[in-house]
Design a protein around this motif. Sequence first.
Motif, PDB file in Angstrom:
ATOM      1  N   ARG A   1      -2.836   6.562   7.641  1.00  0.00           N
ATOM      2  CA  ARG A   1      -2.162   6.118   6.429  1.00  0.00           C
ATOM      3  C   ARG A   1      -0.770   5.580   6.758  1.00  0.00           C
ATOM      4  O   ARG A   1      -0.349   4.548   6.236  1.00  0.00           O
ATOM      5  CB  ARG A   1      -2.063   7.289   5.456  1.00  0.00           C
ATOM      6  N   LYS A   2      -0.076   6.285   7.648  1.00  0.00           N
ATOM      7  CA  LYS A   2       1.254   5.832   8.026  1.00  0.00           C
ATOM      8  C   LYS A   2       1.201   4.468   8.700  1.00  0.00           C
ATOM      9  O   LYS A   2       2.051   3.605   8.478  1.00  0.00           O
ATOM     10  CB  LYS A   2       1.909   6.851   8.964  1.00  0.00           C
ATOM     11  N   LEU A   3       0.193   4.280   9.550  1.00  0.00           N
ATOM     12  CA  LEU A   3       0.054   2.997  10.231  1.00  0.00           C
ATOM     13  C   LEU A   3      -0.125   1.869   9.219  1.00  0.00           C
ATOM     14  O   LEU A   3       0.529   0.827   9.310  1.00  0.00           O
ATOM     15  CB  LEU A   3      -1.146   3.041  11.184  1.00  0.00           C
ATOM     16  N   CYS A   4      -0.992   2.091   8.255  1.00  0.00           N
ATOM     17  CA  CYS A   4      -1.233   1.060   7.241  1.00  0.00           C
ATOM     18  C   CYS A   4       0.027   0.782   6.437  1.00  0.00           C
ATOM     19  O   CYS A   4       0.356  -0.373   6.147  1.00  0.00           O
ATOM     20  CB  CYS A   4      -2.375   1.496   6.312  1.00  0.00           C
ATOM     21  N   GLU A   5       0.746   1.861   6.101  1.00  0.00           N
ATOM     22  CA  GLU A   5       1.968   1.671   5.322  1.00  0.00           C
ATOM     23  C   GLU A   5       3.009   0.886   6.109  1.00  0.00           C
ATOM     24  O   GLU A   5       3.700   0.019   5.574  1.00  0.00           O
ATOM     25  CB  GLU A   5       2.536   3.029   4.910  1.00  0.00           C
ATOM     26  N   LEU A   6       3.117   1.190   7.400  1.00  0.00           N
ATOM     27  CA  LEU A   6       4.083   0.468   8.230  1.00  0.00           C
ATOM     28  C   LEU A   6       3.754  -1.021   8.276  1.00  0.00           C
ATOM     29  O   LEU A   6       4.634  -1.870   8.132  1.00  0.00           O
ATOM     30  CB  LEU A   6       4.079   1.035   9.654  1.00  0.00           C
ATOM     31  N   VAL A   7       2.482  -1.326   8.475  1.00  0.00           N
ATOM     32  CA  VAL A   7       2.083  -2.730   8.558  1.00  0.00           C
ATOM     33  C   VAL A   7       2.306  -3.421   7.224  1.00  0.00           C
ATOM     34  O   VAL A   7       2.819  -4.543   7.167  1.00  0.00           O
ATOM     35  CB  VAL A   7       0.619  -2.857   9.008  1.00  0.00           C
ATOM     36  N   CYS A   8       1.929  -2.742   6.150  1.00  0.00           N
ATOM     37  CA  CYS A   8       2.129  -3.344   4.832  1.00  0.00           C
ATOM     38  C   CYS A   8       3.606  -3.613   4.585  1.00  0.00           C
ATOM     39  O   CYS A   8       3.970  -4.677   4.077  1.00  0.00           O
ATOM     40  CB  CYS A   8       1.581  -2.420   3.746  1.00  0.00           C
ATOM     41  N   GLY A   9       4.444  -2.642   4.916  1.00  0.00           N
ATOM     42  CA  GLY A   9       5.878  -2.829   4.729  1.00  0.00           C
ATOM     43  C   GLY A   9       6.405  -3.986   5.548  1.00  0.00           C
ATOM     44  O   GLY A   9       7.215  -4.791   5.062  1.00  0.00           O
ATOM     45  N   SER A  10       5.935  -4.088   6.775  1.00  0.00           N
ATOM     46  CA  SER A  10       6.375  -5.176   7.651  1.00  0.00           C
ATOM     47  C   SER A  10       5.956  -6.533   7.093  1.00  0.00           C
ATOM     48  O   SER A  10       6.748  -7.480   7.066  1.00  0.00           O
ATOM     49  CB  SER A  10       5.793  -4.977   9.051  1.00  0.00           C
TER      50      SER A  10
ATOM     51  N   CYS B   1       0.826  -1.203   0.000  1.00  0.00           N
ATOM     52  CA  CYS B   1       0.000   0.000   0.000  1.00  0.00           C
ATOM     53  C   CYS B   1       0.860   1.252   0.000  1.00  0.00           C
ATOM     54  O   CYS B   1       0.413   2.304   0.370  1.00  0.00           O
ATOM     55  CB  CYS B   1      -0.974   0.022   1.171  1.00  0.00           C
ATOM     56  N   PHE B   2       2.082   1.129  -0.413  1.00  0.00           N
ATOM     57  CA  PHE B   2       2.944   2.300  -0.520  1.00  0.00           C
ATOM     58  C   PHE B   2       2.596   3.059  -1.787  1.00  0.00           C
ATOM     59  O   PHE B   2       2.015   2.508  -2.710  1.00  0.00           O
ATOM     60  CB  PHE B   2       4.416   1.869  -0.576  1.00  0.00           C
TER      61      PHE B   2
ATOM     62  N   LEU C   1     -10.771  -1.026   6.827  1.00  0.00           N
ATOM     63  CA  LEU C   1      -9.556  -0.725   6.079  1.00  0.00           C
ATOM     64  C   LEU C   1      -9.891  -0.381   4.634  1.00  0.00           C
ATOM     65  O   LEU C   1      -9.304   0.534   4.040  1.00  0.00           O
ATOM     66  CB  LEU C   1      -8.596  -1.918   6.124  1.00  0.00           C
TER      67      LEU C   1
ATOM     68  N   LEU D   1      -8.786  -0.435  13.619  1.00  0.00           N
ATOM     69  CA  LEU D   1      -8.124  -0.720  12.342  1.00  0.00           C
ATOM     70  C   LEU D   1      -8.090  -2.208  12.019  1.00  0.00           C
ATOM     71  O   LEU D   1      -7.672  -2.599  10.927  1.00  0.00           O
ATOM     72  CB  LEU D   1      -6.699  -0.167  12.371  1.00  0.00           C
TER      73      LEU D   1
ATOM     74  N   GLN E   1      -9.009   3.061   2.808  1.00  0.00           N
ATOM     75  CA  GLN E   1      -8.259   3.074   1.552  1.00  0.00           C
ATOM     76  C   GLN E   1      -8.926   3.950   0.520  1.00  0.00           C
ATOM     77  O   GLN E   1      -8.285   4.776  -0.148  1.00  0.00           O
ATOM     78  CB  GLN E   1      -8.174   1.658   0.998  1.00  0.00           C
TER      79      GLN E   1
ATOM     80  N   ASP F   1      -7.423  11.809  10.368  1.00  0.00           N
ATOM     81  CA  ASP F   1      -6.153  11.561  11.069  1.00  0.00           C
ATOM     82  C   ASP F   1      -5.105  11.032  10.094  1.00  0.00           C
ATOM     83  O   ASP F   1      -5.184   9.900   9.625  1.00  0.00           O
ATOM     84  CB  ASP F   1      -6.385  10.539  12.199  1.00  0.00           C
TER      85      ASP F   1
ATOM     86  N   THR G   1      -2.222  10.005  10.513  1.00  0.00           N
ATOM     87  CA  THR G   1      -1.379   8.896  10.977  1.00  0.00           C
ATOM     88  C   THR G   1      -1.927   7.548  10.525  1.00  0.00           C
ATOM     89  O   THR G   1      -1.179   6.562  10.448  1.00  0.00           O
ATOM     90  CB  THR G   1      -1.254   8.886  12.507  1.00  0.00           C
TER      91      THR G   1
END
Lengths: 120, 120
Positions: B96-105, A5-6, B37, B31, B41, B92, B94
């Motif tokens: 989007r950032k939370l989702c991106e972090l999880v997706c990246g992980s 989702c980047f 989600l 979330l 999105q 908020d 943040t």
Amino acid sequence: MSSLCFPVSAKKYRELNDESRQLVAQRFAVLAEPMRLRLLQILFSGELSVNGLVKLTGGTQTNVSRHLHTLTAAHLLDRRKQGSQVFYRVADPTVRKLCELVCGSLEKQFSEQADAFRAD
Amino acid sequence: MSSLCFPVSAKKYRELNDESRQLVAQRFAVLAEPMRLRLLQILFSGELSVNGLVKLTGGTQTNVSRHLHTLTAAHLLDRRKQGSQVFYRVADPTVRKLCELVCGSLEKQFSEQADAFRAD
DNA sequence: TGTCTATATGCACATATGCGCATGTCCAAC
DNA sequence: GTTGGACATGCGCATATGTGCATATAGACA
């Protein structure tokens, strides 16, 4: 470094499919538990045995063990056996960032609510 | 910018109390739902009415409306009434950032698992 | 080998939550 | 005022999940 989702381009985000979204939701669900957050917080300071976590949290051995299992299954913790003890440690550094982001968001939210009261 | 769980000094993190931890868990719980989600999105691209979201997601009006209520109650969305329609938008950043972090992980996790298979 | 400690797990139960159906409320247009 | 569309909500149901108790498993130590 791309991601499910980047941003693919400047403003365009690739959309997750149903399956990926399910996995993201599951990851969030793992974090949506106070005792698990407590365990993670403690483990941010370093690895610890189940018994150590039981004593620090005041939870039952059954419950702590089960939550550690959940966190490990989600690849957020690593397990290391040493004799009859099992030591757990944080395996995914993004967990800390996630918690910090949420904490920051909540802090801002409450600050704004406080300001709104003062503005009255 | 301090926070409930931001670093107080170099290595020392302030610990959340039970109540704060409960709030953080609730935020993650909001979330931890695929349909929510999906709604987020879509709303990352801009505000939309309930009906618009119903059509895009294929969900029932009841369900979409209820999830939007949950997201709004958590201050993740803002509500704007225009005539008989209600438009929602992300409040908020943040999230989007939370989702991106999880997706990246998750992406990294699966890549490593794939590599482990190749290494065998 | 037997016992004690450390950890994990099967079972039952209580609670929470997502969902659809039906209905209520609000607003616009005629 | 009446009708129709947009959105919200009470109710009941099915499922998921956190928890404790009891027990199983595994390792250390005598």
